[in-house]
Design a protein around this motif. Sequence first.
Motif, mmCIF file in Angstrom:
data_model
loop_
_atom_site.group_PDB
_atom_site.id
_atom_site.type_symbol
_atom_site.label_atom_id
_atom_site.label_comp_id
_atom_site.label_asym_id
_atom_site.label_seq_id
_atom_site.Cartn_x
_atom_site.Cartn_y
_atom_site.Cartn_z
ATOM 1 N N ARG A 118 -98.527 -128.181 -10.723
ATOM 2 C CA ARG A 118 -99.619 -127.217 -10.635
ATOM 3 C C ARG A 118 -99.412 -126.093 -11.647
ATOM 4 O O ARG A 118 -98.280 -125.639 -11.853
ATOM 5 N N PRO A 119 -100.486 -125.622 -12.250
ATOM 6 C CA PRO A 119 -100.346 -124.447 -13.110
ATOM 7 C C PRO A 119 -100.170 -123.199 -12.254
ATOM 8 O O PRO A 119 -100.617 -123.154 -11.101
ATOM 9 N N ASP A 120 -99.522 -122.182 -12.784
ATOM 10 C CA ASP A 120 -99.405 -120.917 -12.063
ATOM 11 C C ASP A 120 -100.716 -120.138 -12.109
ATOM 12 O O ASP A 120 -101.035 -119.378 -11.188
ATOM 13 N N HIS A 121 -101.445 -120.314 -13.199
ATOM 14 C CA HIS A 121 -102.769 -119.706 -13.327
ATOM 15 C C HIS A 121 -103.657 -120.692 -14.082
ATOM 16 O O HIS A 121 -103.171 -121.594 -14.756
ATOM 17 N N GLY A 122 -104.952 -120.487 -13.983
ATOM 18 C CA GLY A 122 -105.888 -121.325 -14.702
ATOM 19 C C GLY A 122 -106.292 -122.560 -13.921
ATOM 20 O O GLY A 122 -105.888 -122.741 -12.754
ATOM 21 N N SER A 123 -107.090 -123.406 -14.544
ATOM 22 C CA SER A 123 -107.617 -124.570 -13.840
ATOM 23 C C SER A 123 -107.795 -125.758 -14.773
ATOM 24 O O SER A 123 -107.892 -125.612 -15.990
ATOM 25 N N VAL A 124 -107.825 -126.939 -14.172
ATOM 26 C CA VAL A 124 -108.110 -128.191 -14.864
ATOM 27 C C VAL A 124 -109.215 -128.899 -14.098
ATOM 28 O O VAL A 124 -109.157 -128.995 -12.866
ATOM 29 N N ASN A 125 -110.219 -129.370 -14.824
ATOM 30 C CA ASN A 125 -111.288 -130.148 -14.204
ATOM 31 C C ASN A 125 -111.488 -131.446 -14.957
ATOM 32 O O ASN A 125 -111.588 -131.445 -16.195
#
Length: 313
Positions: free
Chosen positions: A62-69
């Motif tokens: 998992r990233p600590d911040h941000g997003s993936v779609n």
Amino acid sequence: MYQYQSILNVEAIDKFYQTPEGKIAVVQSISFSINAGEIVAFLGPNGAGKTTCIKIIAGLIRPDHGSVNIAGRSPHSCYQALADVGAVLEGNRNIYWRLTVQENLDYFAVLRGVKSKAAKLRSQALLQRFDLLHKRHAQVQSLSRGMQQKVAIAMSLMHEPKLLLLDEPTLGLDVESAQAIKDLVKEIADEGRAVLLTTHQLDLAEAISHRVVIVNQGQVIRSGFTNDLIADSSTDIFQIDLETPLPKSKSENLQQYCFDDGMRLLVPGGMSKLYAVLHQLEPLPIISVCRADANLSDVFMKIIREERHRESV
């Protein structure tokens, strides 16, 4: 191409790791996207953060911040998003060498939840398309490296993903096999899939990518259409051919200005850098000086060198 439909969106992702020396940022605010039908080359030196970023996209961390779609769904909150992802790992690490080609396809179809009838039809079509029908009952370990790579790609397509992650797909292949894989990857993109390519083989990236994202020290330092990046650099790179090999002492002095290959120098940065190099070369005999046709390797090295120089100032 299908550039109207976005398949992968990476938005300002960060990843930090705790070490005895303190917190280290491995990925910092990386953002990019890939459209359907598009091949994007994700490039950078070793330790640039590429692997961590790929693991985040694949839902492994998992990233600590941000997003993936991926096609509108997050792999970190919606496991169904991973049904849209296929992956081919460097060194064919996603295939079982003691199983036959057909057994590999069947096994991974089950893992991906493909129903038996659909899996049979899909494997038949892929084996025929990749010219592997005559090898369907052969153990993977008995195949040539080029055929093994075809099997790995076929397996990644069994569940018809929208996004394909490719890691060094032509590494170690002969010229003919490498060309076959290049053609297959372009065909896969033309079908409307998004392809994220990671490679150190910049000639491959130049040959098949539509866009390039270059990362260093966990950050995106340059991105754009592949042809545009090359064209922008072609006007300010000069080639100097020497009559004798460049002495080590001069090579060390010239590192900040150019790339040397013994008897050939490539000088980015326009006329001012060219004159600086020519001054350093005196009194060595020079055969010729001309504008060089840039390639992606030249562009990449220039960008990385400029970034390192900027960091050292």
